[in-house]
Design a protein around this motif. Structure first.
Motif, PDB file in Angstrom:
ATOM      1  N   LYS A 186       0.846  -1.194   0.000  1.00  0.00           N
ATOM      2  CA  LYS A 186       0.000   0.000   0.000  1.00  0.00           C
ATOM      3  C   LYS A 186       0.875   1.236   0.000  1.00  0.00           C
ATOM      4  CE  LYS A 186      -4.000   2.174   1.196  1.00  0.00           C
ATOM      5  NZ  LYS A 186      -3.950   3.244   0.239  1.00  0.00           N
ATOM      6  N   LEU A 187       0.462   2.247  -0.775  1.00  0.00           N
ATOM      7  CA  LEU A 187       1.161   3.526  -0.743  1.00  0.00           C
ATOM      8  C   LEU A 187       0.886   4.217   0.581  1.00  0.00           C
ATOM      9  CD1 LEU A 187       0.452   5.031  -4.280  1.00  0.00           C
ATOM     10  CD2 LEU A 187       2.404   3.665  -3.548  1.00  0.00           C
ATOM     11  N   VAL A 198       0.613   7.539   1.624  1.00  0.00           N
ATOM     12  CA  VAL A 198       0.466   8.905   1.136  1.00  0.00           C
ATOM     13  C   VAL A 198       0.629   9.911   2.279  1.00  0.00           C
ATOM     14  CG1 VAL A 198      -1.110  10.502  -0.029  1.00  0.00           C
ATOM     15  CG2 VAL A 198      -1.064   8.091  -0.688  1.00  0.00           C
ATOM     16  N   THR A 227      -9.727   0.778   4.384  1.00  0.00           N
ATOM     17  CA  THR A 227      -9.726   0.815   2.934  1.00  0.00           C
ATOM     18  C   THR A 227     -11.117   0.486   2.405  1.00  0.00           C
ATOM     19  OG1 THR A 227      -8.579  -0.046   0.970  1.00  0.00           O
ATOM     20  CG2 THR A 227      -8.939  -1.593   2.768  1.00  0.00           C
ATOM     21  N   ARG A 228     -11.401   0.901   1.198  1.00  0.00           N
ATOM     22  CA  ARG A 228     -12.735   0.684   0.621  1.00  0.00           C
ATOM     23  C   ARG A 228     -13.017  -0.766   0.302  1.00  0.00           C
ATOM     24  NH1 ARG A 228     -13.725   4.486  -4.373  1.00  0.00           N
ATOM     25  NH2 ARG A 228     -13.052   2.537  -5.231  1.00  0.00           N
ATOM     26  N   ALA A 285       3.773   4.101  -8.551  1.00  0.00           N
ATOM     27  CA  ALA A 285       2.515   4.530  -7.935  1.00  0.00           C
ATOM     28  C   ALA A 285       1.352   3.679  -8.448  1.00  0.00           C
ATOM     29  CB  ALA A 285       2.266   5.999  -8.238  1.00  0.00           C
ATOM     30  N   PHE A 286       0.382   3.442  -7.568  1.00  0.00           N
ATOM     31  CA  PHE A 286      -0.836   2.713  -7.910  1.00  0.00           C
ATOM     32  C   PHE A 286      -1.918   3.162  -6.947  1.00  0.00           C
ATOM     33  CE2 PHE A 286       1.708   0.199  -4.994  1.00  0.00           C
ATOM     34  CZ  PHE A 286       0.811  -0.143  -3.998  1.00  0.00           C
ATOM     35  N   GLN A 287      -3.148   2.839  -7.259  1.00  0.00           N
ATOM     36  CA  GLN A 287      -4.251   3.201  -6.367  1.00  0.00           C
ATOM     37  C   GLN A 287      -4.645   1.994  -5.529  1.00  0.00           C
ATOM     38  OE1 GLN A 287      -7.366   4.762  -8.853  1.00  0.00           O
ATOM     39  NE2 GLN A 287      -6.561   6.822  -8.674  1.00  0.00           N
ATOM     40  N   GLY A 288      -5.093   2.255  -4.319  1.00  0.00           N
ATOM     41  CA  GLY A 288      -5.563   1.177  -3.452  1.00  0.00           C
ATOM     42  C   GLY A 288      -4.410   0.363  -2.916  1.00  0.00           C
ATOM     43  N   TRP A 289      -4.588  -0.944  -2.890  1.00  0.00           N
ATOM     44  CA  TRP A 289      -3.545  -1.854  -2.448  1.00  0.00           C
ATOM     45  C   TRP A 289      -3.407  -2.951  -3.479  1.00  0.00           C
ATOM     46  CZ3 TRP A 289      -6.072  -6.366  -2.272  1.00  0.00           C
ATOM     47  CH2 TRP A 289      -7.413  -6.374  -1.904  1.00  0.00           C
ATOM     48  N   ARG A 290      -2.314  -3.674  -3.389  1.00  0.00           N
ATOM     49  CA  ARG A 290      -2.055  -4.804  -4.289  1.00  0.00           C
ATOM     50  C   ARG A 290      -1.610  -5.983  -3.445  1.00  0.00           C
ATOM     51  NH1 ARG A 290      -4.337  -1.790  -7.071  1.00  0.00           N
ATOM     52  NH2 ARG A 290      -3.712  -0.847  -9.022  1.00  0.00           N
TER      53      ARG A 290
END
Length: 140
Positions: free
Chosen positions: A7-8, A10, A37-38, A100-105
C-alpha cells in the motif's frame, strides 16, 4: 499459503515519520494499528496466515506491519469498508522501489523485501532512494 498486501503511504515522508504518525494515533503501545480501505481483500484467509502490509514511502517499500485481522467498518456515508488491523510494531525492510498505484495490491511472499534487522546499520547511513538503487543492483 500466505499472501501480503502492499500500500502507498500517502503524505508520509520517511520510516520515522510513519512511526511517529502511528505512535501518535495509538491509544496504547500495545493497541493494534489500523488502516481503513474501501475494498475487502478477497484473499482474506491467506492474509491471516501470517501476511503483512508493506508500506511504500516515497516510491520505495521501507516498512511492514504484520496483519492481525480484518474488521468491517461502516462509514458515516453508510458504505461498508475494511479495517486492516495490524500489530503495532513497524518493521524496516530492505528498500524496494514501486511505481505509484491506487488502493492496495497483493504481494507474493517470494516478491516481498526482506526485513532489516537492528544489527544492520545501512538504514541509518543511507537515504532511502540511494539504498533502493543499491538494492536493485544487488549491492545492499
Amino acid at each position: 499459503m500466505t499472501i501480503h498486501l502492499v500500500k502507498l503511504c500517502v503524505g508520509i515522508e520517511s520510516f520515522e515519520h510513519l512511526q511517529s504518525f502511528r505512535e501518535a494515533r495509538a491509544t496504547s503501545p500495545e493497541s493494534p494499528s489500523q488502516h481503513v480501505t474501501r475494498m475487502w481483500p478477497k484473499r482474506e484467509p491467506e492474509l491471516l496466515e501470517g501476511g503483512s502490509l508493506y508500506w511504500v514511502i516515497k516510491g520505495v517499500i521501507q516498512a511492514r506491519q504484520r496483519i492481525h485481522s480484518l474488521e468491517e467498518k461502516i462509514g458515516e456515508d453508510g458504505i461498508r469498508r475494511c479495517a486492516i488491523l495490524m500489530e503495532p510494531a513497524l518493521i524496516r525492510t530492505q528498500p524496494a522501489t514501486r511505481r505509484a498505484f491506487q488502493g492496495w495490491r497483493y504481494l507474493k511472499p517470494e516478491d516481498a523485501p526482506a526485513d532489516l534487522f537492528r544489527s544492520t546499520r545501512a538504514e541509518d547511513e543511507l537515504p532511502a532512494h540511494l539504498a533502493a538503487a543499491l538494492g536493485e543492483i544487488g549491492v545492499l
